[in-house]
Design a protein around this motif. Sequence first.
Motif, PDB file in Angstrom:
ATOM      1  N   VAL A 195       0.864  -1.184   0.000  1.00 43.99           N
ATOM      2  CA  VAL A 195       0.000   0.000   0.000  1.00 43.99           C
ATOM      3  C   VAL A 195       0.901   1.234   0.000  1.00 43.99           C
ATOM      4  O   VAL A 195       1.924   1.259   0.685  1.00 43.99           O
ATOM      5  N   TRP A 197       0.920   5.538   0.488  1.00 42.05           N
ATOM      6  CA  TRP A 197       0.178   6.730   0.923  1.00 42.05           C
ATOM      7  C   TRP A 197       0.877   7.974   0.385  1.00 42.05           C
ATOM      8  O   TRP A 197       2.116   7.982   0.210  1.00 42.05           O
ATOM      9  N   VAL A 215     -12.663   4.945   5.060  1.00 44.35           N
ATOM     10  CA  VAL A 215     -12.506   3.723   4.273  1.00 44.35           C
ATOM     11  C   VAL A 215     -13.461   3.858   3.088  1.00 44.35           C
ATOM     12  O   VAL A 215     -14.659   4.010   3.282  1.00 44.35           O
ATOM     13  N   GLY A 219     -10.189   4.278  -2.015  1.00 43.76           N
ATOM     14  CA  GLY A 219      -8.972   4.159  -1.216  1.00 43.76           C
ATOM     15  C   GLY A 219      -9.119   4.879   0.108  1.00 43.76           C
ATOM     16  O   GLY A 219     -10.073   5.627   0.348  1.00 43.76           O
ATOM     17  N   PHE A 220      -8.130   4.675   0.965  1.00 42.81           N
ATOM     18  CA  PHE A 220      -8.138   5.253   2.308  1.00 42.81           C
ATOM     19  C   PHE A 220      -7.860   6.764   2.256  1.00 42.81           C
ATOM     20  O   PHE A 220      -7.122   7.254   1.397  1.00 42.81           O
ATOM     21  N   GLN A 236      -4.505   7.287   0.231  1.00 43.31           N
ATOM     22  CA  GLN A 236      -3.933   6.094  -0.402  1.00 43.31           C
ATOM     23  C   GLN A 236      -3.624   6.466  -1.846  1.00 43.31           C
ATOM     24  O   GLN A 236      -4.419   7.138  -2.506  1.00 43.31           O
ATOM     25  N   ILE A 359      -3.469  -1.512   9.161  1.00 44.57           N
ATOM     26  CA  ILE A 359      -3.380  -1.464   7.694  1.00 44.57           C
ATOM     27  C   ILE A 359      -4.504  -2.291   7.080  1.00 44.57           C
ATOM     28  O   ILE A 359      -5.172  -1.874   6.134  1.00 44.57           O
ATOM     29  N   HIS A 363      -7.563  -0.473   4.571  1.00 47.85           N
ATOM     30  CA  HIS A 363      -7.357  -0.517   3.121  1.00 47.85           C
ATOM     31  C   HIS A 363      -8.111  -1.638   2.451  1.00 47.85           C
ATOM     32  O   HIS A 363      -8.229  -2.726   2.987  1.00 47.85           O
ATOM     33  N   ARG A 379     -12.383  -7.160   6.316  1.00 45.84           N
ATOM     34  CA  ARG A 379     -12.173  -5.792   6.801  1.00 45.84           C
ATOM     35  C   ARG A 379     -13.489  -5.206   7.326  1.00 45.84           C
ATOM     36  O   ARG A 379     -13.532  -4.585   8.388  1.00 45.84           O
TER      37      ARG A 379
END
Length: 403
Positions: A195, A197, A215, A219-220, A236, A359, A363, A379
């Motif tokens: 991932v 950032w 979320v 993407g984050f 992200q 993480i 993500h 998740r």
Amino acid sequence: MTESQKTRVASEYAEVVILGAGPAGLVLGNLLRGAGVDCVILERSARTQLAGRARAGYLAANTVRILARHGLDDGLRRRGRPHGSCEFRTGGGRFRLDYGGLGRGERHTVYPQQQLVADLLAYYQQTGGRIEFATEALAVHGADGDRPTVTVRQPDGSPATWRASYVAGCDGRHGAARRSLPPGAVRHHRRDHGVTWLGLLAEAPPSLDAVGYAVHPRGFAGHMARTPEVTRYYLQWPAGAPAGAWSEERIWAELAQRMRTEAYGPLQRGRIVQRTVIELGSDVLEPLRHGSLLLAGDAASLISPAAAKGANLAVLEAELLAQALTSALRGGDTDALDSYSARCLTHIWRAQEFSQWMIRLLHAAPENGGETLFQDALRNSRLESLRTSRTTQDWFADHYVGI
Ligand code: RFL
């Protein structure tokens, strides 16, 4: 000592030569001086560069206790702001965790790392601590014996050598300490989290009174207050894309979309003054010692910023290392040095485990075919548990602030 110092011809000696003036090196330097141990800090950057390096901001309760125990917390007490709340925004709605009232009831203190570094440097120099700026350590030699040396490039480009009884490698991931470890001397555990950032600093007031974790299918996105005027954001980011790939306008639009501002209110915009591409990765060296060379902070273990642990580990390890070096040099007792690595690694692996959990919480799964939907469902289940289960919330609070 000034940067315009003239070339040194003969080598100099300090009982402990510390490489790097980040949180690890400066806490160590202050504690060793307090214990009457002769030390010097060698720092690659000029003083002005050091003061401008904005990175961490969330200090754990234990970090604050360590700094207070040694009288290094004056600035922190005056300007640091207690913080105990985070907000998760997902497709299913948002929820808030007041983690300061969960688990052990500990909070973070928001205090920018560059201010902490400035405070630690001021303490160190006020008490007569020696520091050489713009002096790059090139290599550590003879660490397997008891008379290690450090070769350096001085501000004018000329070489010099420092002799020591111990060398403390607090010079980060790309420093000379790691480079000087002979092949096979330590094990190197690594993990690439797959991932990336983009870390941003915006000259804008915080937009919510909590850490924000969004979320989103795109993407984050993250929001973290730094000061009343400055906020850190994370996005992200496409792997391999340069930091400047998007305009400010596009960045703010993307942050707004991922943070679902249509539903929850706008972001306070401002000039973006720093962009850093961060590939989320972790590594741990084991043990954190090779003879008379000891590692602390990012030099010992790199941790992704997802759980805000790096600077906190650095301070904790520096205190343990200071105690161990003082016992060895003042009392001739090397037990604490022998157990230094194992004591640190307990904290490091615990932090790494939580960071990895974060993480996976934040993500979408990296592109990996049929597993993606499965991982996304896991998740969502993790987020749901965090939203609804008091046991999970207490666990989260303890690990989020704890170190
Ligand atoms: P530092 O701070 O990197 O300091 C190392 C120092 O060594 C110098 N140096 C050398 N000096 C002499 N010779 C050489 N050959 C040298 N090579 C390097 C460097 O100039 C530097 O001054 O390491 P230290 O002391 O181990 O501290 C680690 C922390 O800085 C780091 O873990 C944190 O910033 C990580 N981190 C966060 N940690 C937290 O606990 N809470 C947070 O909220 C948090 N946010 C972050 C972060 C890191 C980030 N980035 C940039 C990866 C946010 C970001 C964006």
